[in-house]
Design a protein around this motif. Structure first.
Motif, short mmCIF file in Angstrom:
data_model
loop_
_atom_site.label_atom_id
_atom_site.label_comp_id
_atom_site.label_asym_id
_atom_site.label_seq_id
_atom_site.Cartn_x
_atom_site.Cartn_y
_atom_site.Cartn_z
N PHE A 1 -82.46 57.52 -4.86
CA PHE A 1 -83.47 58.62 -5.23
C PHE A 1 -84.16 59.17 -4.12
O PHE A 1 -84.49 58.61 -3.01
N LEU B 1 -88.78 51.68 -8.41
CA LEU B 1 -88.26 52.29 -7.13
C LEU B 1 -89.18 51.66 -5.69
O LEU B 1 -90.08 51.25 -5.88
N VAL C 1 -84.63 69.57 -5.57
CA VAL C 1 -84.13 68.62 -4.78
C VAL C 1 -82.69 68.23 -5.11
O VAL C 1 -82.45 67.79 -6.50
N ALA D 1 -83.32 75.39 -6.87
CA ALA D 1 -82.60 74.27 -7.08
C ALA D 1 -83.42 72.97 -7.22
O ALA D 1 -83.08 71.97 -7.63
N TYR E 1 -85.71 56.31 -1.77
CA TYR E 1 -85.99 55.15 -2.55
C TYR E 1 -84.75 54.42 -3.03
O TYR E 1 -83.85 55.25 -3.38
N PHE F 1 -88.27 64.71 -7.51
CA PHE F 1 -87.10 63.92 -7.34
C PHE F 1 -85.83 64.58 -7.51
O PHE F 1 -85.78 65.60 -8.34
N GLY F 2 -84.82 63.92 -6.91
CA GLY F 2 -83.48 64.57 -7.17
C GLY F 2 -82.93 63.56 -8.06
O GLY F 2 -83.68 62.81 -8.72
N PRO F 3 -81.51 64.01 -8.48
CA PRO F 3 -81.03 63.43 -9.61
C PRO F 3 -80.60 61.90 -9.59
O PRO F 3 -80.19 61.31 -10.40
N ALA G 1 -99.30 65.38 1.52
CA ALA G 1 -99.22 64.06 1.27
C ALA G 1 -99.94 63.74 0.01
O ALA G 1 -101.11 63.76 0.07
N SER G 2 -99.41 63.65 -1.01
CA SER G 2 -99.88 63.21 -2.41
C SER G 2 -98.97 62.57 -3.22
O SER G 2 -97.82 62.28 -2.90
N GLY G 3 -99.26 62.19 -4.37
CA GLY G 3 -98.40 61.38 -5.20
C GLY G 3 -97.69 62.39 -6.19
O GLY G 3 -96.60 61.99 -6.77
N THR G 4 -97.71 63.77 -6.02
CA THR G 4 -96.83 64.59 -6.70
C THR G 4 -95.63 64.75 -6.11
O THR G 4 -95.39 65.58 -5.19
N GLN G 5 -94.80 64.02 -6.38
CA GLN G 5 -93.25 64.00 -5.85
C GLN G 5 -92.33 64.67 -6.60
O GLN G 5 -92.28 64.38 -7.83
N TYR H 1 -89.35 57.45 5.21
CA TYR H 1 -89.81 58.71 4.46
C TYR H 1 -89.97 59.70 5.71
O TYR H 1 -90.07 59.14 7.02
N TYR I 1 -88.63 61.70 0.93
CA TYR I 1 -88.53 60.26 0.84
C TYR I 1 -87.15 59.65 0.26
O TYR I 1 -86.53 60.45 -0.61
#
Lengths: 108, 112
Positions: free
Chosen positions: B90, B43, B4, B2, B35, B103-105, B97-101, B48, B33
């Protein structure tokens, strides 16, 4: 202070026209920069990151440290490119600082 | 998977009420995280977590609390809702630890 600036709230183009979404940043260290995209009724997702130097869905972005910019470009816009685009800066690699976003509208 | 998930999708609160926004991820990600996104704004990071039992403040933590008792869950608590907390919230996660996150809806919260 670290900051990401997207000067355009809205960018409208016709299908087939070139697109450039602007992103400028301020950061004292070595930045990691990203473009995220949110299509209508979908969740925010990563489009590309500068470190991978790849082209996704025809989009590219080059990090220009001299101009502190990371503009997103596509030579020929498609209607399905219509979305909200967010530029983001990674601070210490674990936290993202987002710009305010640019809405791209591609007309047929 | 599913990815996030966030609940609820929408909520209206009265001033002074409390509520918990739920966030769950099934990707075994260490980093999570929260936001908030106000109209016309980017955002902003609220809180976090880098792993179960570890949380830290982001840019706009006032008025919120979080906990991370498991890897999967990262609830956000509003104790005394205020109109300034009207926003879209969100949740996101990443493996390292990277910028590739991911996200949930989002949860759209209105405080009246």
């Amino acid at each position: 202070a670290q900051r990401v600036t997207q000067p355009e709230k809205l960018l409208s183009v016709f299908k087939g026209a070139p697109v450039e979404l602007k992103c400028n940043y301020s950061y004292s260290g070595s930045p990691e920069l990203f473009w995220y995209v949110q299509y209508s009724r979908q969740r925010l997702q990563l489009l590309l990151r500068h470190i991978s130097r790849e082209s996704i869905k025809g989009f590219t972005a080059d990090l220009n440290k001299g101009e502190t910019s990371f503009h997103l470009k596509k030579p020929f816009a498609q209607e399905e490119d219509s979305a909200m685009y967010y530029c983001a800066l990674s601070k210490n690699t674990d936290k993202l600082i987002f710009g305010t976003g640019t809405r791209l509208q591609v007309f047929p | 998977n599913a990815g996030v998930t966030q609940t609820p999708k929408f909520r209206i609160l009265k001033i002074g009420q409390s509520m918990t926004l739920q966030c769950t991820q099934d990707m075994n990600h260490n980093y999570m995280y929260w936001y908030r996104q106000d109209p016309g704004m980017g955002l902003k990071l609220i809180y976090y977590s880098v792993g179960a039992g570890i949380t830290d403040k982001g840019e706009v933590p006032n008025g919120y609390n979080v906990s991370r008792s498991t890897t999967e869950d990262f609830p956000l608590r509003l104790e005394l809702a205020a109109p300034s907390q009207t926003s879209v919230y969100f949740c996101a996660s990443s493996y390292i630890a990277s910028g590739t996150q991911f996200f949930g809806p989002g949860t759209r919260l209105t405080v009246l």
